[in-house]
Design a protein around this motif. Sequence first.
Motif, PDB file in Angstrom:
ATOM      1  N   ILE A 115       0.839  -1.205   0.000  1.00  0.00           N
ATOM      2  CA  ILE A 115       0.000   0.000   0.000  1.00  0.00           C
ATOM      3  C   ILE A 115       0.873   1.254   0.000  1.00  0.00           C
ATOM      4  N   ARG A 116       2.188   1.057  -0.189  1.00  0.00           N
ATOM      5  CA  ARG A 116       3.092   2.224  -0.262  1.00  0.00           C
ATOM      6  C   ARG A 116       2.815   2.983  -1.545  1.00  0.00           C
ATOM      7  N   PHE A 117       2.817   4.307  -1.431  1.00  0.00           N
ATOM      8  CA  PHE A 117       2.567   5.124  -2.625  1.00  0.00           C
ATOM      9  C   PHE A 117       3.823   5.254  -3.494  1.00  0.00           C
ATOM     10  N   ASP A 118       4.993   5.018  -2.875  1.00  0.00           N
ATOM     11  CA  ASP A 118       6.237   5.221  -3.627  1.00  0.00           C
ATOM     12  C   ASP A 118       6.883   3.895  -4.013  1.00  0.00           C
ATOM     13  N   THR A 153      -9.349  -0.857  -3.573  1.00  0.00           N
ATOM     14  CA  THR A 153      -9.440   0.448  -2.911  1.00  0.00           C
ATOM     15  C   THR A 153     -10.407   1.325  -3.688  1.00  0.00           C
ATOM     16  N   TYR A 155     -10.010   4.164  -4.390  1.00  0.00           N
ATOM     17  CA  TYR A 155      -9.253   5.113  -5.210  1.00  0.00           C
ATOM     18  C   TYR A 155      -8.612   4.445  -6.429  1.00  0.00           C
ATOM     19  N   TYR A 189       0.518   2.617  -6.444  1.00  0.00           N
ATOM     20  CA  TYR A 189      -0.452   1.841  -5.660  1.00  0.00           C
ATOM     21  C   TYR A 189      -1.832   1.826  -6.328  1.00  0.00           C
ATOM     22  N   PHE A 232       0.981   3.969  10.806  1.00  0.00           N
ATOM     23  CA  PHE A 232       1.066   5.394  10.473  1.00  0.00           C
ATOM     24  C   PHE A 232       0.440   5.714   9.119  1.00  0.00           C
ATOM     25  N   GLY A 234      -1.997   6.533   5.859  1.00  0.00           N
ATOM     26  CA  GLY A 234      -3.116   7.447   5.623  1.00  0.00           C
ATOM     27  C   GLY A 234      -3.139   8.571   6.637  1.00  0.00           C
ATOM     28  N   TRP A 300     -12.663  17.700   5.592  1.00  0.00           N
ATOM     29  CA  TRP A 300     -11.307  17.804   6.156  1.00  0.00           C
ATOM     30  C   TRP A 300     -11.221  18.937   7.169  1.00  0.00           C
ATOM     31  N   ALA A 325      -2.388  22.841  14.237  1.00  0.00           N
ATOM     32  CA  ALA A 325      -2.168  22.675  12.790  1.00  0.00           C
ATOM     33  C   ALA A 325      -3.351  23.239  12.017  1.00  0.00           C
ATOM     34  N   ARG A 368      11.314  14.148   5.918  1.00  0.00           N
ATOM     35  CA  ARG A 368      10.554  12.907   5.727  1.00  0.00           C
ATOM     36  C   ARG A 368       9.052  13.189   5.805  1.00  0.00           C
ATOM     37  N   ALA A 372       6.110  12.475   2.969  1.00  0.00           N
ATOM     38  CA  ALA A 372       4.885  11.691   3.220  1.00  0.00           C
ATOM     39  C   ALA A 372       3.647  12.528   2.937  1.00  0.00           C
ATOM     40  N   LEU A 375       2.740  13.059  -0.620  1.00  0.00           N
ATOM     41  CA  LEU A 375       2.101  11.921  -1.302  1.00  0.00           C
ATOM     42  C   LEU A 375       0.607  11.831  -0.976  1.00  0.00           C
ATOM     43  N   PHE A 379      -5.064  13.327  -2.268  1.00  0.00           N
ATOM     44  CA  PHE A 379      -6.330  12.784  -1.759  1.00  0.00           C
ATOM     45  C   PHE A 379      -7.048  13.742  -0.807  1.00  0.00           C
TER      46      PHE A 379
HETATM   47  C1  LIG Z   1      -3.117  19.402   9.718  1.00  0.00           C
HETATM   48  C2  LIG Z   1      -3.579  18.300  10.589  1.00  0.00           C
HETATM   49  C3  LIG Z   1      -5.011  18.145  10.730  1.00  0.00           C
HETATM   50  C4  LIG Z   1      -5.506  16.896  10.185  1.00  0.00           C
HETATM   51  C5  LIG Z   1      -6.546  17.108   9.182  1.00  0.00           C
HETATM   52  C6  LIG Z   1      -6.119  16.856   7.791  1.00  0.00           C
HETATM   53  C7  LIG Z   1      -5.728  15.449   7.576  1.00  0.00           C
HETATM   54  C8  LIG Z   1      -5.461  15.197   6.164  1.00  0.00           C
HETATM   55  C9  LIG Z   1      -5.022  13.779   6.031  1.00  0.00           C
HETATM   56  C10 LIG Z   1      -5.015  13.373   4.646  1.00  0.00           C
HETATM   57  C11 LIG Z   1      -4.832  11.925   4.554  1.00  0.00           C
HETATM   58  C12 LIG Z   1      -5.217  11.447   3.224  1.00  0.00           C
HETATM   59  C13 LIG Z   1      -4.909   9.983   3.102  1.00  0.00           C
HETATM   60  C14 LIG Z   1      -5.395   9.538   1.802  1.00  0.00           C
HETATM   61  C15 LIG Z   1      -4.976   8.156   1.488  1.00  0.00           C
HETATM   62  C16 LIG Z   1      -5.909   7.611   0.474  1.00  0.00           C
HETATM   63  C17 LIG Z   1      -5.291   6.521  -0.315  1.00  0.00           C
HETATM   64  C18 LIG Z   1      -6.114   5.393  -0.573  1.00  0.00           C
HETATM   65  C19 LIG Z   1      -6.237   4.550   0.624  1.00  0.00           C
HETATM   66  C20 LIG Z   1      -5.572   3.223   0.394  1.00  0.00           C
HETATM   67  O1  LIG Z   1      -6.075   2.485  -0.356  1.00  0.00           O
HETATM   68  S1  LIG Z   1      -4.024   2.561   1.067  1.00  0.00           S
HETATM   69  C21 LIG Z   1      -3.535   3.217   2.463  1.00  0.00           C
HETATM   70  C22 LIG Z   1      -2.762   4.390   2.204  1.00  0.00           C
HETATM   71  N1  LIG Z   1      -1.365   4.059   2.121  1.00  0.00           N
HETATM   72  C23 LIG Z   1      -0.547   4.783   2.810  1.00  0.00           C
HETATM   73  O2  LIG Z   1      -0.969   5.642   3.541  1.00  0.00           O
HETATM   74  C24 LIG Z   1       0.922   4.465   2.685  1.00  0.00           C
HETATM   75  C25 LIG Z   1       1.663   5.743   2.554  1.00  0.00           C
HETATM   76  N2  LIG Z   1       3.019   5.552   3.007  1.00  0.00           N
HETATM   77  C26 LIG Z   1       4.056   5.449   2.178  1.00  0.00           C
HETATM   78  O3  LIG Z   1       3.891   5.411   0.969  1.00  0.00           O
HETATM   79  C27 LIG Z   1       5.442   5.413   2.820  1.00  0.00           C
HETATM   80  O4  LIG Z   1       5.348   4.979   4.139  1.00  0.00           O
HETATM   81  C28 LIG Z   1       6.104   6.826   2.804  1.00  0.00           C
HETATM   82  C29 LIG Z   1       5.168   7.882   3.376  1.00  0.00           C
HETATM   83  C30 LIG Z   1       6.488   7.157   1.364  1.00  0.00           C
HETATM   84  C31 LIG Z   1       7.373   6.834   3.680  1.00  0.00           C
HETATM   85  O5  LIG Z   1       8.306   5.977   3.166  1.00  0.00           O
HETATM   86  P1  LIG Z   1       9.771   5.821   3.874  1.00  0.00           P
HETATM   87  O6  LIG Z   1      10.402   7.147   4.006  1.00  0.00           O
HETATM   88  O7  LIG Z   1      10.488   4.739   3.149  1.00  0.00           O
HETATM   89  O8  LIG Z   1       9.417   5.358   5.311  1.00  0.00           O
HETATM   90  P2  LIG Z   1       8.807   3.961   5.813  1.00  0.00           P
HETATM   91  O9  LIG Z   1       7.513   3.676   5.156  1.00  0.00           O
HETATM   92  O10 LIG Z   1       9.842   2.874   5.715  1.00  0.00           O
HETATM   93  O11 LIG Z   1       8.555   4.310   7.315  1.00  0.00           O
HETATM   94  C32 LIG Z   1       9.669   4.569   8.174  1.00  0.00           C
HETATM   95  C33 LIG Z   1       9.166   4.793   9.559  1.00  0.00           C
HETATM   96  O12 LIG Z   1       8.309   5.947   9.594  1.00  0.00           O
HETATM   97  C34 LIG Z   1       7.005   5.584   9.999  1.00  0.00           C
HETATM   98  N3  LIG Z   1       6.064   6.353   9.188  1.00  0.00           N
HETATM   99  C35 LIG Z   1       5.583   6.050   7.982  1.00  0.00           C
HETATM  100  N4  LIG Z   1       4.718   6.992   7.557  1.00  0.00           N
HETATM  101  C36 LIG Z   1       4.688   7.917   8.517  1.00  0.00           C
HETATM  102  C37 LIG Z   1       3.998   9.136   8.690  1.00  0.00           C
HETATM  103  N5  LIG Z   1       3.125   9.583   7.788  1.00  0.00           N
HETATM  104  N6  LIG Z   1       4.209   9.845   9.830  1.00  0.00           N
HETATM  105  C38 LIG Z   1       5.067   9.395  10.767  1.00  0.00           C
HETATM  106  N7  LIG Z   1       5.752   8.241  10.669  1.00  0.00           N
HETATM  107  C39 LIG Z   1       5.558   7.521   9.570  1.00  0.00           C
HETATM  108  C40 LIG Z   1       6.914   4.096   9.724  1.00  0.00           C
HETATM  109  O13 LIG Z   1       5.993   3.453  10.573  1.00  0.00           O
HETATM  110  C41 LIG Z   1       8.332   3.622   9.999  1.00  0.00           C
HETATM  111  O14 LIG Z   1       8.522   3.460  11.365  1.00  0.00           O
HETATM  112  P3  LIG Z   1       9.409   2.238  11.872  1.00  0.00           P
HETATM  113  O15 LIG Z   1       9.399   2.400  13.363  1.00  0.00           O
HETATM  114  O16 LIG Z   1       8.693   1.014  11.394  1.00  0.00           O
HETATM  115  O17 LIG Z   1      10.750   2.416  11.244  1.00  0.00           O
END
Ligand SMILES: CCCCCCCCCCCCCCCCCCCC(=O)SCCNC(=O)CCNC(=O)[C@H](O)C(C)(C)COP(=O)(O)OP(=O)(O)OC[C@H]1O[C@@H](n2cnc3c(N)ncnc32)[C@H](O)[C@@H]1OP(=O)(O)O
Length: 500
Positions: A115-118, A153, A155, A189, A232, A234, A300, A325, A368, A372, A375, A379
């Motif tokens: 489910i990673r976007f990248d 999904t 999306y 994804y 973490f 979405g 939102w 925020a 970082r 995130a 990406l 949405f």
């Molecule tokens: C202003 C605040 C008020 C709030 C209101 C507004 C909120 C708006 C929110 C909008 C959200 C919209 C979301 C839309 C998503 C829709 C998509 C469709 C749904 C689906 O079908 S699938 C589920 C969605 N998929 C994802 O969310 C995956 C996205 N993640 C990634 O692609 C990668 O994780 C990312 C972000 C590219 C990072 O990659 P990388 O740098 O390689 O890091 P890692 O993944 O290896 O993670 C390392 C480490 O960091 C933790 N982690 C990951 N993401 C986050 C984060 N966002 N914040 C903090 N920490 C994060 C991760 O758990 C790892 O920890 P470890 O301890 O395991 O090392």
Amino acid sequence: MASIADYYAGKNVLITGATGFMGKVLVEKLLRSCPEVRTLYLLVRPKAGQSMQERVSDMMKCKLFDRVREDNPDFHQKIVPISSELTQPALAISPEDVERLTSCVNIIFHCAATIRFDEPLKHALQLNVIATQQLLSLAQQMHHLQAFIHISTAYANCNRRHIDEIIYPPPVEPKNLLSAPELRRPNTYTYTKALAECVVQRESSKLSIGIIRPSIVGASWQEPFPGWIDNFNGPSGVFIAAGKGILRTMRANNDAVADLIPVDVVINLTLAAGWYTAVHRPKAALVYNCTTGGINPFHWGEIEHHVMSSFKRNPLEQAFRRPNANITSNYLMNQYWVLVSHKFPALIYDLYLRLSGQKPQMMRIFNRLHKAIGLLEYFSSQDWEWNSENMNMLMSHLSPEDRKTFNFDVRQLNWPEYIENYCIGTKKYVLNEDMSDIPAARQHLRKLRNIRYTFNTLLLVFIWRVFIARSQMARNIWYFVVSLCFKFLSYFRASSTLTN
Ligand SMILES: CCCCCCCCCCCCCCCCCCCC(=O)SCCNC(=O)CCNC(=O)[C@H](O)C(C)(C)COP(=O)(O)OP(=O)(O)OC[C@H]1O[C@@H](n2cnc3c(N)ncnc32)[C@H](O)[C@@H]1OP(=O)(O)O
Ligand SMILES: NC(=O)C1=CN([C@@H]2O[C@H](COP(=O)(O)OP(=O)(O)OC[C@H]3O[C@@H](n4cnc5c(N)ncnc54)[C@H](OP(=O)(O)O)[C@@H]3O)[C@@H](O)[C@H]2O)C=CC1
């Protein structure tokens, strides 16, 4: 007609992705609400130095399974892990295991995916499309298979504004996958999930198929307890970053619908769809858009408000700054706040760390975070309309009892309460923070507020002193303001003496 639990009684169920967020909730709910289910075969790979058995036993110790453990301490006997790496030929399942599965499995839930976007396109295709194709081939060899439920999904077709419960033409012919010239999706994804839907649909003349399309899956609403979340992905990462006072600004449209769907709702619908597919054997694959926006919309802007007030009531430990925020749809405004509220404090803090002999880290964290958030913005900056007729149709086929046990009626969802439990869930289950530490966390926020007041006052005095030293007009204004303050104070003192 048999109830859902009656249908699953005595059935052998195959689940992929059982160690993931949704897979775990699916396993838990099946064991708890369908206690007569015979066996759950979980396709699991060894990972991070742990064998698949160790991973599954660790998973069953998790708090999520507390209620099942209470009802049936021997529930683990129903679980059979099967070693499988889905990106390998024939899913790397041993011939003995293939034999075992093909002779007894009655229903498949295919949850595994990246489910990673990248994710690099090649790997996303391998897992989300080719592994799905291989699982379908295995399914066709199963002698007693009654339903194949694929988790997609909402999306998958995010290139469209209005999304019906149909399979749209694929972005590229799946046969020509690896030579595809362009994605036509925001990430690998959604692109590969759209392709997977087509691959699944093409088998619908040979298998009874259901496709579930959840939108943004969030913490549990009711079951097994409110607020369960363990990752973490979405919005959860965004909420945590905002709660820790790190994230201060993000590009999102205040008025766009935030299509969050609680994980327990998705799983209840998935199990009900499994039952319906097996019992009614629809001729074509039925697609279930599993969304909230058209039924019980929340935006939102409202999410921002409730997340912020929830973290003020229940603060996270060791916040970087007080949670405050804001979301904005204006690109320039957002860039300005990124500079002022993210990069500037990060620089100052890193400077402090350097001066105190520690390793600077804040700028790295922000880089970082920006990656995130970047990406996710696609949405959070627009909205979609999903048709949910099949979800309503399915609900109308459930008995009143099943509607309660497998509740997916999101009209009853109270958003402020849900968001509060969601934020508390991130604190308790993602960050493993204790609720008894809340007074200390509040005290820390007060300390941060005092630091901010002191810093702002010092900055103001410094700027003013520099300014005053250079300009007669500034000096005049300064004396005018100071004398006004004195007059106000003397008036205030005199009137309070009179009233006493
Ligand atoms: C202003 C605040 C008020 C709030 C209101 C507004 C909120 C708006 C929110 C909008 C959200 C919209 C979301 C839309 C998503 C829709 C998509 C469709 C749904 C689906 O079908 S699938 C589920 C969605 N998929 C994802 O969310 C995956 C996205 N993640 C990634 O692609 C990668 O994780 C990312 C972000 C590219 C990072 O990659 P990388 O740098 O390689 O890091 P890692 O993944 O290896 O993670 C390392 C480490 O960091 C933790 N982690 C990951 N993401 C986050 C984060 N966002 N914040 C903090 N920490 C994060 C991760 O758990 C790892 O920890 P470890 O301890 O395991 O090392
Ligand atoms: N979370 C969300 O917001 C949404 C999710 N979905 C869909 O729901 C499904 C489940 O998502 P979610 O639970 O959140 O995802 P997770 O990332 O939490 O879980 C993914 C699961 O797939 C397994 N998996 C990944 N790669 C392999 C592999 N090579 N071999 C074997 N197993 C593998 C993982 O196993 P391991 O533990 O070994 O890594 C894990 O069990 C997915 O199909 C996703 O597209 C749809 C809409 C929204």
